[in-house]
Design a protein around this motif. Structure first.
Motif, PDB file in Angstrom:
ATOM      1  N   THR A   2     -23.767   5.646  -6.149  1.00 12.83           N
ATOM      2  CA  THR A   2     -24.080   5.438  -7.565  1.00 12.83           C
ATOM      3  C   THR A   2     -24.097   3.946  -7.875  1.00 12.83           C
ATOM      4  OG1 THR A   2     -23.006   7.534  -8.150  1.00 12.83           O
ATOM      5  CG2 THR A   2     -23.338   5.948  -9.924  1.00 12.83           C
ATOM      6  N   TRP A   7     -22.724  10.683  -1.975  1.00 15.72           N
ATOM      7  CA  TRP A   7     -23.557  10.149  -3.048  1.00 15.72           C
ATOM      8  C   TRP A   7     -23.174   8.704  -3.356  1.00 15.72           C
ATOM      9  CZ3 TRP A   7     -20.194  14.155  -3.265  1.00 15.72           C
ATOM     10  CH2 TRP A   7     -19.088  14.061  -4.121  1.00 15.72           C
ATOM     11  N   ASP A  19     -28.123   7.908  -9.099  1.00 13.25           N
ATOM     12  CA  ASP A  19     -27.202   8.645  -8.224  1.00 13.25           C
ATOM     13  C   ASP A  19     -28.008   9.141  -7.030  1.00 13.25           C
ATOM     14  OD1 ASP A  19     -24.623   8.830  -9.825  1.00 13.25           O
ATOM     15  OD2 ASP A  19     -26.048   9.663 -11.261  1.00 13.25           O
TER      16      ASP A  19
END
Length: 234
Positions: free
Chosen positions: A96, A94, A7
């Protein structure tokens, strides 16, 4: 085989004078110019989100690559809403993805693509969280973390402090000075030859502390224990 996840969190100091609409448009235009797999060209670009009755507004992007996700959240820009000097009041994006993917080269993601995304976002810090090891590591150092939190004005792993060295990091010039007491050139000098990658990025420094897709928690702790003193961190 265990499914390892990275992440990559990027932070930007929210400003009242820059609206969410302006911020989102600038980020989206920058992402359009990036190559695959993170570039937005040909994708459905989400419109600028609206906070409504809340103190934040979120968005996400759908990539064709399985397991690759991008989400973001902008902080409310109301004139009467007071920002504090803490990462809690940051705009955040973010990314991921699994460390083992048929469609993504993990090392290339860390060494090239995440750095490009950070530059597109224009933030002041980034943290590549591998399998949530940061939580376990800081649990092991609970007394030290609590002591830092008890000190007035300290934002642990935030705007003025570095405690954990995650697998990838970005620190801008201001964060380097506030957390380390020296600039990016000194960071590069101290880490060259000791990490897989350290290089200038914007006015700060981008570091890959470990690029092993099968990194164990013990190895995570070991490189933190070895390299924090190199940087002058406790």
């Amino acid at each position: 085989m265990k499914r390892n996840i990275l992440d990559f969190y990027m932070h930007f100091r929210a400003r009242h004078e820059e609206s969410i609409e302006e911020r989102h448009e600038a980020f989206a235009n920058n992402m359009l110019n990036l190559p695959t797999p993170l570039g937005w060209r040909g994708l459905k670009i989400p419109p600028s989100p609206d906070c409504g009755e809340y103190l934040g507004a979120s968005f996400d992007i759908e990539y064709p690559v399985r397991g690759l996700e991008l989400q973001g959240r902008y902080v409310f820009r109301g004139e009467t809403y007071e920002y504090e000097d803490e990462a809690t009041y940051d705009d955040k994006v973010w990314i991921t993805f699994p460390t083992h993917s048929q469609h993504l080269d993990y090392r290339e993601m860390l060494h090239q693509h995440l750095a490009r995304a950070m530059e597109a976002f224009g933030g002041y810090s980034a943290h590549g969280y591998f399998n949530g090891y940061v939580v376990k590591y800081e649990d092991l150092h609970g007394a030290e973390i609590q002591a830092l939190r008890n000190r007035p004005g300290v934002d642990v792993n935030g705007r003025n402090n570095i405690f954990t060295l995650n697998v990838t990091q970005y620190w801008d010039a201001e964060l380097c000075q506030r957390a380390l007491g020296y600039g990016r050139d000194e960071v590069i000098k101290r880490l060259t030859g000791k990490v897989p990658l350290v290089r200038p990025l914007m006015d700060g420094v981008y570091v890959v502390f470990n690029d092993n897709p099968d990194l164990t928690f013990e190895e995570f702790c070991a490189y933190n224990d070895r390299l924090k003193p190199v940087l002058g961190l406790q």
